[in-house]
Design a protein around this motif. Structure first.
Motif, PDB file in Angstrom:
ATOM      1  N   ALA A 237      21.371  10.871 -23.384  1.00  0.00           N
ATOM      2  CA  ALA A 237      20.662   9.747 -24.357  1.00  0.00           C
ATOM      3  C   ALA A 237      19.963  10.342 -25.335  1.00  0.00           C
ATOM      4  N   ALA A 238      19.101  11.634 -25.282  1.00  0.00           N
ATOM      5  CA  ALA A 238      18.274  11.925 -26.019  1.00  0.00           C
ATOM      6  C   ALA A 238      19.248  12.356 -27.262  1.00  0.00           C
TER       7      ALA A 238
ATOM      8  N   ALA B  33      20.251   9.574 -29.245  1.00  0.00           N
ATOM      9  CA  ALA B  33      19.364   9.343 -30.354  1.00  0.00           C
ATOM     10  C   ALA B  33      19.323   9.950 -31.605  1.00  0.00           C
TER      11      ALA B  33
ATOM     12  N   ASP C 229      13.975  13.033 -27.792  1.00  0.00           N
ATOM     13  CA  ASP C 229      14.258  12.073 -26.839  1.00  0.00           C
ATOM     14  C   ASP C 229      14.314  10.826 -27.252  1.00  0.00           C
ATOM     15  N   ASP C 230      14.270   9.687 -26.474  1.00  0.00           N
ATOM     16  CA  ASP C 230      14.413   8.408 -26.852  1.00  0.00           C
ATOM     17  C   ASP C 230      12.947   7.889 -27.268  1.00  0.00           C
ATOM     18  N   THR C 231      11.878   8.763 -27.139  1.00  0.00           N
ATOM     19  CA  THR C 231      10.584   8.404 -27.743  1.00  0.00           C
ATOM     20  C   THR C 231      10.179   9.127 -28.936  1.00  0.00           C
ATOM     21  N   ASN C 232      11.465   9.768 -29.546  1.00  0.00           N
ATOM     22  CA  ASN C 232      11.096  10.811 -30.608  1.00  0.00           C
ATOM     23  C   ASN C 232      10.212  12.097 -30.547  1.00  0.00           C
TER      24      ASN C 232
END
Length: 323
Positions: free
Chosen positions: A24-25, A28, A96-99
């Motif tokens: 997932a990362a 992104a 990751d998905d939170t940058n």
């Protein structure tokens, strides 16, 4: 130093344990790359003005006040270590998905900062400009899976942190390349300014040399193979194994298992790069890494990123001269 072929194979297989979250990362990262968001610097809390420390299940350590006293005065006055990292380069570095910058390099960088009781800034930097960024004073360290070579030692000193070979990827089901020598006459994609390009150009192929295609990022080199613009892709084994295991759930690429080089070919050291004139900083980073090795935090961050088979036994400098 772990060099067992069985251990390396097991390590590659365990990539699946984190593949869902890391895939997932990686997705992104790909989205950011495709939309042109390539100028991001800093990550996590540090980018927002706070300290960039391990969070959640990331490996953590404790400060060593005596080591912290050894930091050069300009670093102490600045209040942080600026670290050049080429992102994406999974599993060494990715968002990751939170940058937040994650992977072996950013997580080890945070541990070094913790051990030295100083903030770190994880700064995105294209691989071919990481050394110039040190020379320009923009960054203090390179932590970007950089191979330790005599040529690079003319400018930087390496505190070596991994040892392993290169690996070859082909599109799934392609059996035309079974050994390293089968690359002769083929088009091979690599990331620009990496050692792999020099290695391939130096192969003894007679009148049928390898056609090396150098591309700006590692993801670009993988995409070239996937799109049929190259016959193979060559990268550090840890990176190639990760790409094979996580891209489309392992259905896109195959790793070429060369029977004459079961642990990858041309094993090299990689490490933290520091300008060779900054001897004081080199020594404190070396001692910080040694402390992390001694307490087990270094091995833990390797295992967390599924590259435990590529560990070094002690923190040494410039081992690439004899590798």
């Amino acid at each position: 130093m772990i060099t067992s072929t069985t251990t390396r194979t097991d390590a590659a297989r365990t990539v699946a344990a984190r593949s869902a979250a890391l895939a997932a990362a990686f997705a992104a990262v790909a989205a950011l790359t495709l939309t042109g968001c390539s100028g991001i610097t800093g990550s996590g809390a540090q980018a927002a003005g706070g300290s960039d420390l391990p969070v959640g299940d990331e490996v953590s350590t404790t400060a060593d006040p005596e080591l912290a006293k050894l930091l050069p005065a300009p670093i102490v006055e600045k209040g942080r270590l600026d670290i050049a990292v080429d992102i994406p380069f999974p599993p060494m570095a990715m968002y990751d998905d939170t940058n937040r910058a994650v992977g072996f390099d950013p997580e080890l960088a945070r541990l070094i900062g913790q051990k030295l009781d100083i903030d770190v800034s994880i700064n995105k930097q294209a691989f071919d400009s990481v050394i110039p960024s040190l020379q320009a004073g923009k960054n203090d360290l390179i932590m970007s899976g950089m191979n330790d070579t005599p040529e690079r030692q003319e400018t930087v000193t390496f505190v070596d942190y991994t040892h392993g070979g290169f690996a070859i990827l082909v599109n799934a089901g392609d059996t035309a390349i079974a050994t390293q020598t089968d690359l002769c006459g083929k088009t091979v994609s690599v990331q620009k300014a990496t050692v792999q390009g020099d290695l391939l150009r130096g192969m003894d192929c007679g009148s049928d040399p390898v056609v090396v295609t150098e591309l700006p990022s590692d993801l670009d080199a993988q995409t070239a193979l996937r799109a049929g613009k190259s016959d193979a892709y060559v990268a550090d084994a840890v990176v190639a194994e990760y790409a094979a295991a996580t891209t489309d759930d392992g259905e896109t690429f195959d790793v070429v298992r060369d029977p004459e080089n079961p642990a990858g070919f041309a094993p090299v050291y990689s490490g933290i790069g520091i300008l060779k004139d900054d001897a004081e900083l080199v020594e404190v980073i070396r001692r910080a890494l040694q402390a992390l090795i001694d307490e087990g935090a270094y091995q833990a961050v390797l295992e967390r990123n599924d590259i435990g088979a590529y560990a070094v036994e002690s923190a040494e400098t410039n081992q690439g001269a004899g590798s």
